[in-house]
Write an enzyme that holds these catalytic residues in place. Structure first.
Site, mmCIF file in Angstrom:
data_model
loop_
_atom_site.group_PDB
_atom_site.id
_atom_site.type_symbol
_atom_site.label_atom_id
_atom_site.label_comp_id
_atom_site.label_asym_id
_atom_site.label_seq_id
_atom_site.Cartn_x
_atom_site.Cartn_y
_atom_site.Cartn_z
ATOM 1 N N GLY A 1 46.720 44.487 30.139
ATOM 2 C CA GLY A 1 45.399 45.062 29.858
ATOM 3 C C GLY A 1 45.536 46.464 29.290
ATOM 4 O O GLY A 1 44.695 47.339 29.507
ATOM 5 N N GLY B 1 42.878 48.809 26.892
ATOM 6 C CA GLY B 1 41.591 49.334 27.344
ATOM 7 C C GLY B 1 41.547 50.844 27.439
ATOM 8 O O GLY B 1 42.479 51.550 27.019
ATOM 9 N N GLN B 2 40.446 51.332 28.023
ATOM 10 C CA GLN B 2 40.204 52.775 28.116
ATOM 11 C C GLN B 2 41.330 53.473 28.888
ATOM 12 O O GLN B 2 41.872 54.477 28.456
ATOM 13 C CB GLN B 2 38.858 53.016 28.814
ATOM 14 N N LEU B 3 41.687 52.932 30.029
ATOM 15 C CA LEU B 3 42.763 53.528 30.836
ATOM 16 C C LEU B 3 44.136 53.191 30.253
ATOM 17 O O LEU B 3 44.993 54.065 30.113
ATOM 18 C CB LEU B 3 42.675 53.011 32.283
ATOM 19 N N ASP C 1 48.124 42.863 25.988
ATOM 20 C CA ASP C 1 46.677 42.678 26.101
ATOM 21 C C ASP C 1 46.357 41.346 25.423
ATOM 22 O O ASP C 1 47.213 40.759 24.769
ATOM 23 C CB ASP C 1 45.932 43.842 25.408
ATOM 24 N N ILE C 2 45.109 40.885 25.582
ATOM 25 C CA ILE C 2 44.725 39.667 24.853
ATOM 26 C C ILE C 2 44.234 40.014 23.446
ATOM 27 O O ILE C 2 44.031 39.140 22.626
ATOM 28 C CB ILE C 2 43.634 38.842 25.589
ATOM 29 N N ASP D 1 48.060 36.968 28.134
ATOM 30 C CA ASP D 1 46.836 36.686 28.893
ATOM 31 C C ASP D 1 47.238 36.511 30.357
ATOM 32 O O ASP D 1 47.978 35.580 30.691
ATOM 33 C CB ASP D 1 46.202 35.399 28.332
ATOM 34 N N TYR E 1 31.900 42.911 40.553
ATOM 35 C CA TYR E 1 33.049 43.788 40.283
ATOM 36 C C TYR E 1 33.517 44.461 41.577
ATOM 37 O O TYR E 1 34.695 44.421 41.924
ATOM 38 C CB TYR E 1 32.623 44.834 39.251
ATOM 39 N N LYS F 1 36.969 44.099 43.783
ATOM 40 C CA LYS F 1 37.866 45.222 44.088
ATOM 41 C C LYS F 1 38.140 45.295 45.595
ATOM 42 O O LYS F 1 39.267 45.535 46.018
ATOM 43 C CB LYS F 1 37.275 46.538 43.582
#
Ligand SMILES: NC(=O)c1ccc[n+]([C@@H]2O[C@H](COP(=O)([O-])OP(=O)(O)OC[C@H]3O[C@@H](n4cnc5c(N)ncnc54)[C@H](O)[C@@H]3O)[C@@H](O)[C@H]2O)c1
Length: 320
Positions: A10, A13-15, A36-37, A53, A143, A147
Site C-alpha cells: 500500500g 498512498g498518502q503515508l 501497491d495495486i 494485491d 473502519y 482497526k
C-alpha cells in the site's frame, strides 16, 4: 542487525509514499520494495516497485518467500469516510489483508511487521480529552471497528505465534506531497492546497471540531522510531497512542491567514461531522514517550509555515 530487506504494502498512498522515502534513507533504496495495486506516481517510481494485491494470498506469500523480506510495513486499507460508503470492502481489505500479512510473516519468518491503527478505534464513550492508552473503545465506523479488531489480531499473533508486530494509533495525518485517501481529517490537507490556489476553502466540519493531528514528517519519524526500538522496549502489542498536535478548523484557518491574509474559510458540515464527533479531541501518548522515547517535532504554526513554504514549489512543478 544484519542487512534488512523491507517490503511496503500500500506504498502508493498518502503515508506510504513518504514512509517509503524514510525507509530508503534508513536502509538504502536498493533494500526497500514498494508495492501497491496501482502504478507508482512521482518519486516512488524512482525505487524498486512491484504491483502487489494484499488480498491475493498465494501471490503475497510467494512474493515474501522469494524476496526473503526481513521487515513488512502493511499500509493498505480503506479509510474512514470511504469505508462508510463501502463497508464490506473496508472490512474485507482491512481484516483479510492484515491476516494474510501476519500469516505470511509467521510462515516465512519475517523479523518485524508494522501495521497502523487509528484514533478511529475509539468511539463516543471514550474519554475525549487526553484519551488514555487503555480505555473504552466503541468505534462507530467500519473502519474503526476494523482497526480495533486489527489491534487484537496483532497482539494475538505476538502472544501465540511469537511475531514481532508493532503498531501506532495515528491521528489525522497531514502532508502535502500526496493527496489524502478518503479520511475524516482530509480537510486539514485540502485546506492548504485551496489556500494557495483559490484563497478560499469550504470545510466539511464545523469550526470548533477539535481533532488530534500529526504532520507527516512526525508520522514517519514515529513509525521508524517504533520499528527501530529494541523489542523488549515494546510493552504495547495492540497499538500505541501517539500525539502530535490538536486543533479545529477555525484554528488551522487562522494559522494560514498569518501567511495569506486574504484567505477565507466557510463551513458546510456533511456526514463526516458525526464521525469526527465520535473521535477523541486530544491524545495521551505517555506510554509511547516512556517506552521508546516518542517526541513530536511539529506544532500547528510550524507545520503551516513548512507546508506553505514547500507546497508552492510542488504545485509549480506539477503545472509544468
Ligand atoms: N491518513 C491518515 O490520516 C491515517 C490516519 C490513521 C491511520 N492511517 C492508516 O495508515 C495506513 C495508510 O493510510 P493512507 O492515508 O496512506 O491511505 P491511502 O488510502 O492514501 O493509501 C492506501 C493505499 O493502499 C492501496 N491499496 C488498496 N487496496 C490494496 C490492496 N488490495 N493491496 C495492496 N494495496 C492496496 C491503495 O492503492 C493506496 O495506495 C492505513 O492503514 C490507514 O488506516 C492513516
Amino acid at each position: 542487525m544484519g542487512k534488512q530487506k523491507v517490503l511496503v504494502i500500500g506504498a502508493g498512498g498518502q503515508l506510504g509514499s513518504e514512509l517509503t522515502q524514510g525507509l530508503w534513507n534508513l536502509f538504502g533504496k536498493e533494500n526497500v520494495t514498494a508495492t501497491d495495486i496501482k502504478a507508482p506516481q512521482g518519486i516512488l517510481a524512482k525505487g524498486n516497485f512491484e504491483i502487489l494485491d494484499v488480498l491475493k494470498q498465494t501471490h503475497l506469500s510467494e512474493f515474501i518467500a522469494k524476496n526473503k523480506f526481513t521487515q513488512i510495513y502493511h499500509l493498505a486499507a480503506v479509510l474512514s469516510a470511504t469505508g462508510e460508503k463501502n463497508p464490506k470492502l473496508a472490512w474485507h481489505l482491512n481484516m483479510d489483508g492484515l491476516i494474510n500479512v501476519l500469516d505470511a510473516a509467521v510462515e516465512y519468518k519475517v523479523n518485524k511487521v508494522y501495521w497502523p491503527s487509528s484514533i478511529a478505534a475509539f468511539g463516543p464513550t471514550t474519554p475525549k480529552i487526553k484519551t488514555p492508552q487503555d480505555t473504552v473503545m466503541d468505534p462507530t465506523t467500519i473502519y474503526g471497528i476494523s482497526k480495533q479488531a486489527g489491534e487484537r489480531w496483532c497482539e494475538w499473533y505476538f502472544k501465540n505465534k511469537g511475531l514481532d508486530v508493532r503498531s501506532l494509533r495515528y491521528p489525522g495525518l497531514i502532508g502535502y506531497k500526496t493527496k489524502p485517501g478518503g479520511g475524516t481529517t482530509d480537510y486539514a490537507v485540502d485546506i492548504y492546497f485551496k489556500a494557495l490556489t483559490d484563497k478560499k476553502f469550504e470545510c466539511f466540519l464545523k469550526p470548533d471540531t477539535y481533532l488530534p493531528m500529526m504532520y507527516m514528517d512526525d508520522a514517519v519519524k514515529a513509525t521508524l522510531d517504533l520499528m527501530e526500538a529494541p523489542s523488549e522496549k515494546i510493552n504495547e502489542r495492540g497499538s500505541y497512542n501517539v500525539s502530535g498536535m490538536s486543533f479545529c478548523p477555525s484554528e488551522i484557518a487562522a494559522s494560514i491567514k498569518k501567511h495569506i491574509p486574504e484567505f477565507e474559510i466557510s463551513y458546510n458540515p456533511d456526514f463526516r461531522q458525526a464521525i469526527a464527533d465520535s473521535w477523541p479531541k486530544s491524545i495521551n501518548d505517555s506510554s509511547a514517550r516512556l517506552d521508546w522515547g516518542w517526541e513530536p517535532e511539529y506544532d500547528l504554526a510550524e507545520m503551516t509555515a513548512h507546508i506553505l513554504k514547500h507546497l508552492p514549489e510542488l504545485l509549480k512543478a506539477e503545472a509544468i
